[in-house]
Write a protein that holds these residues in place. Structure first.
Motif, PDB file in Angstrom:
ATOM      1  N   GLN A 164      15.474  33.925 -30.609  1.00 15.68           N
ATOM      2  CA  GLN A 164      16.813  33.577 -30.133  1.00 15.68           C
ATOM      3  C   GLN A 164      17.563  32.795 -31.206  1.00 15.68           C
ATOM      4  N   VAL A 165      18.808  33.195 -31.478  1.00 14.87           N
ATOM      5  CA  VAL A 165      19.659  32.403 -32.359  1.00 14.87           C
ATOM      6  C   VAL A 165      19.931  31.070 -31.665  1.00 14.87           C
ATOM      7  N   PRO A 166      19.693  29.945 -32.332  1.00 19.08           N
ATOM      8  CA  PRO A 166      19.863  28.642 -31.671  1.00 19.08           C
ATOM      9  C   PRO A 166      21.290  28.422 -31.163  1.00 19.08           C
ATOM     10  N   VAL A 167      21.383  27.972 -29.930  1.00 25.38           N
ATOM     11  CA  VAL A 167      22.669  27.622 -29.322  1.00 25.38           C
ATOM     12  C   VAL A 167      22.461  26.391 -28.455  1.00 25.38           C
ATOM     13  N   ASP A 168      23.551  25.715 -28.141  1.00 20.57           N
ATOM     14  CA  ASP A 168      23.516  24.596 -27.205  1.00 20.57           C
ATOM     15  C   ASP A 168      23.375  25.184 -25.802  1.00 20.57           C
ATOM     16  N   LEU A 169      22.220  25.009 -25.184  1.00 25.26           N
ATOM     17  CA  LEU A 169      21.951  25.655 -23.902  1.00 25.26           C
ATOM     18  C   LEU A 169      22.888  25.193 -22.800  1.00 25.26           C
ATOM     19  N   ASP A 170      23.421  23.981 -22.927  1.00 22.06           N
ATOM     20  CA  ASP A 170      24.322  23.453 -21.898  1.00 22.06           C
ATOM     21  C   ASP A 170      25.792  23.700 -22.214  1.00 22.06           C
ATOM     22  N   GLY A 171      26.154  23.713 -23.479  1.00 20.02           N
ATOM     23  CA  GLY A 171      27.567  23.784 -23.845  1.00 20.02           C
ATOM     24  C   GLY A 171      28.034  25.131 -24.351  1.00 20.02           C
ATOM     25  N   HIS A 172      27.113  25.966 -24.848  1.00 19.62           N
ATOM     26  CA  HIS A 172      27.501  27.274 -25.365  1.00 19.62           C
ATOM     27  C   HIS A 172      27.847  28.210 -24.210  1.00 19.62           C
TER      28      HIS A 172
END
Length: 518
Positions: A164-172
């Motif tokens: 998975q490409v890293p993302v902000d799990l709460d804000g993305h």
């Protein structure tokens, strides 16, 4: 403050993306078919689906699609719907799902508002898709299967993305479906990976989905109900789906019989068909144990008729796009007629006086407020609408309900103006705006009226301009290219003036009273 909590224990808030959560179930079903194309019968195993998602995600990343990119998807239910959805998610981009019955103006609004740069669709929808591009940021239209003049998703496949490409799990913003909320024109609902993952984990204990079982997915994947309760939850459990591109009763009954379906997820119009249509008696549906209806209220008479005819439990669920979507489900082992459910894990429900903001007395109806990790980030580019919808973390549903002594929620009415047609939202303001743009229309107002098949239908009240010879038929014909079929008014009534308050707000109650009085 009176808070109604779930009878089930909370689920953990896990730090995984929706695609990583999906892969947990698909890995368990590695050599088992989990997605079957209903019309052709072709199936994909868990391993094959993972491979296809990773290869498309890798191809998207190689073409610069990732965090900050928005991909639009307009397609019917098909196995590759899940592939595109999760490849975009795995690449770290945002996906906006479009109703394929939309007209070009409706598609164009969503493309422009969402900022999509790529539109993925099928060949049959290309005329509408291409007509909708004007004024949008879409640089390319990609087709699901090969089509002359367009690259297909097969052309975009690349080296498999390893993680998975890293993302902000709460804000993305993972997904951007469009909803009218409690009122107004459709707005983009910003849902995060956290919203979607936790709602899958909240739903599974209540739905009692088991690895290896199969259901039929005719509820559209572009809609949050089909998207997260069916596509994501079933695959994340390692359960199977048979996809149907559109609802067809005979095909549905055949799939239930062939795949020995135990649990079926429907909207109220399908319940009416199951209760009354003679075709039902021609199929062996003895495998059915549970039918869950959601997206709109299901009357206890219809539910009882379905249950009696098919010999299964008929329960209801409740939620909305802004809630990812599920907040309540009736436990099938403890059904209660007319109820839409108990609070899901991690979910708190309040019944609030909409005027005072204070909790209602026990047994007194009020607006249903919900708090939990499934509450949306907010509306895309609509901070004022977000603030009006969410108060201190509590989402105001716009529905009038009551919670009984056992914690079951019953929906009594709607405070909001939305019309629910076969489970789909119709905002009166949207239909009114199109009416006001027509020659010969001086003013207009739209309300919902009961309909046995659809639950509700829009009805338009129109004030003609002086000297206009507009007819009901000419108005409906003019609307047809502008609105999806379910948004079209059932009929047009001509009136002298639209009743309004001093502030200019349409007094829809007066129109309902006028209709009731003939």
């Amino acid at each position: 403050m009176t808070e109604h909590r779930s009878p089930l224990p909370d689920v953990a808030l896990r730090d995984v993306s929706i695609t990583e959560r999906l892969f947990e179930g698909l890995t368990q079903a590695g050599d088992r078919v989990v997605l079957t194309d209903g019309p052709s019968g072709e199936g994909w195993t868990g391993d094959a689906l993972i491979d296809r998602i990773c290869r498309l995600a890798g191809g998207l990343q190689a073409r610069g699609i990732g965090p900050g990119s928005v991909i639009a998807l307009m397609a019917p239910n098909m196995p590759d719907y899940a592939v595109v959805f999760h490849a975009v998610a795995m690449a770290g981009a945002t996906i906006t799902t479009i109703n394929p019955t939309y007209t070009a103006p409706e598609v164009g609004h969503q493309l422009r508002d969402s900022g999509a740069t790529v539109l993925v669709t099928i060949e049959a929808f290309l005329p509408v898709a291409l007509a909708a591009l004007e004024g949008s940021a879409v640089a390319e239209v990609v087709t699901m299967a090969p089509s002359p003049g367009h690259r297909s998703i097969a052309d975009l496949m690349g080296q498999p993305l390893a993680a998975q490409v890293p993302v902000d799990l709460d804000g993305h913003v993972l997904v951007l479906p469009y909803s009218s909320g409690t009122t107004g024109l459709p707005k983009g609902v910003m849902l995060s990976h956290r919203n979607m993952v936790v709602n899958v984990d909240q739903a599974l204990p209540l739905l009692d989905v088991r690895a290896g079982e199969t259901t039929v997915a005719f509820l559209p994947f572009f809609h949050i109900y089909g998207m997260n309760v069916l596509m994501n939850a079933f695959l994340a459990r390692g359960a199977g789906l048979v996809t149907m591109p559109r609802f067809d009763l005979e095909a549905l009954l055949g799939h239930i019989q062939r795949h020995r379906v135990e649990k079926l997820y429907i909207a109220p119009p399908v319940a009416i068909a199951l209760a009354k249509h003679p075709l039902v008696d021609q199929f062996d549906l003895s495998s059915l144990k549970i039918i869950m209806s959601a997206a709109a209220p299901l009357g206890p008479e219809v539910a009882g008729a379905v249950g009696q005819r098919l010999g299964c439990a008929v329960i209801q669920g409740y939620g909305m796009t802004e809630l990812s979507p599920l907040t309540h489900v009736v436990p099938h082992r403890a059904p209660k007629s007319g109820a839409v459910g108990v609070s899901a894990p991690n979910t708190i429900t309040r019944i609030v006086d909409a005027e005072t903001g204070l909790d209602c007395a026990p047994g007194e109806p009020g607006e249903v407020w919900v708090k939990g990790p499934q509450v949306m980030i907010g509306y895309h580019n609509r901070p004022e609408a977000t603030a009006a919808m969410i108060t201190d973390g509590w989402l105001r549903t716009g529905d009038l309900g009551v919670v009984d002594a056992d914690g079951y929620l019953f929906i009594r009415d709607r405070l909001k103006e939305l019309i629910k047609v076969k489970g789909f939202q119709v905002a009166p303001a949207e239909v009114e705006a199109e009416l006001l743009g027509l020659p010969g229309v001086a003013d207009a107002a739209v309300i919902g009226v009961p309909d046995d098949e659809a639950g509700e239908r829009p009805l338009a009240f129109v004030v003609r301009q002086p000297g206009s010879d507009a007819t009901a038929q000419s108005i409906l014909e003019a609307l047809r290219p502008r609105l999806a079929s379910y948004k079209l008014p059932l009929r047009v009534e001509f009136i002298e003036a639209v009743p309004k308050s001093a502030s200019g707000k349409i007094l829809r109650r007066m129109l309902r009273d006028k209709l009731a009085g003939g």
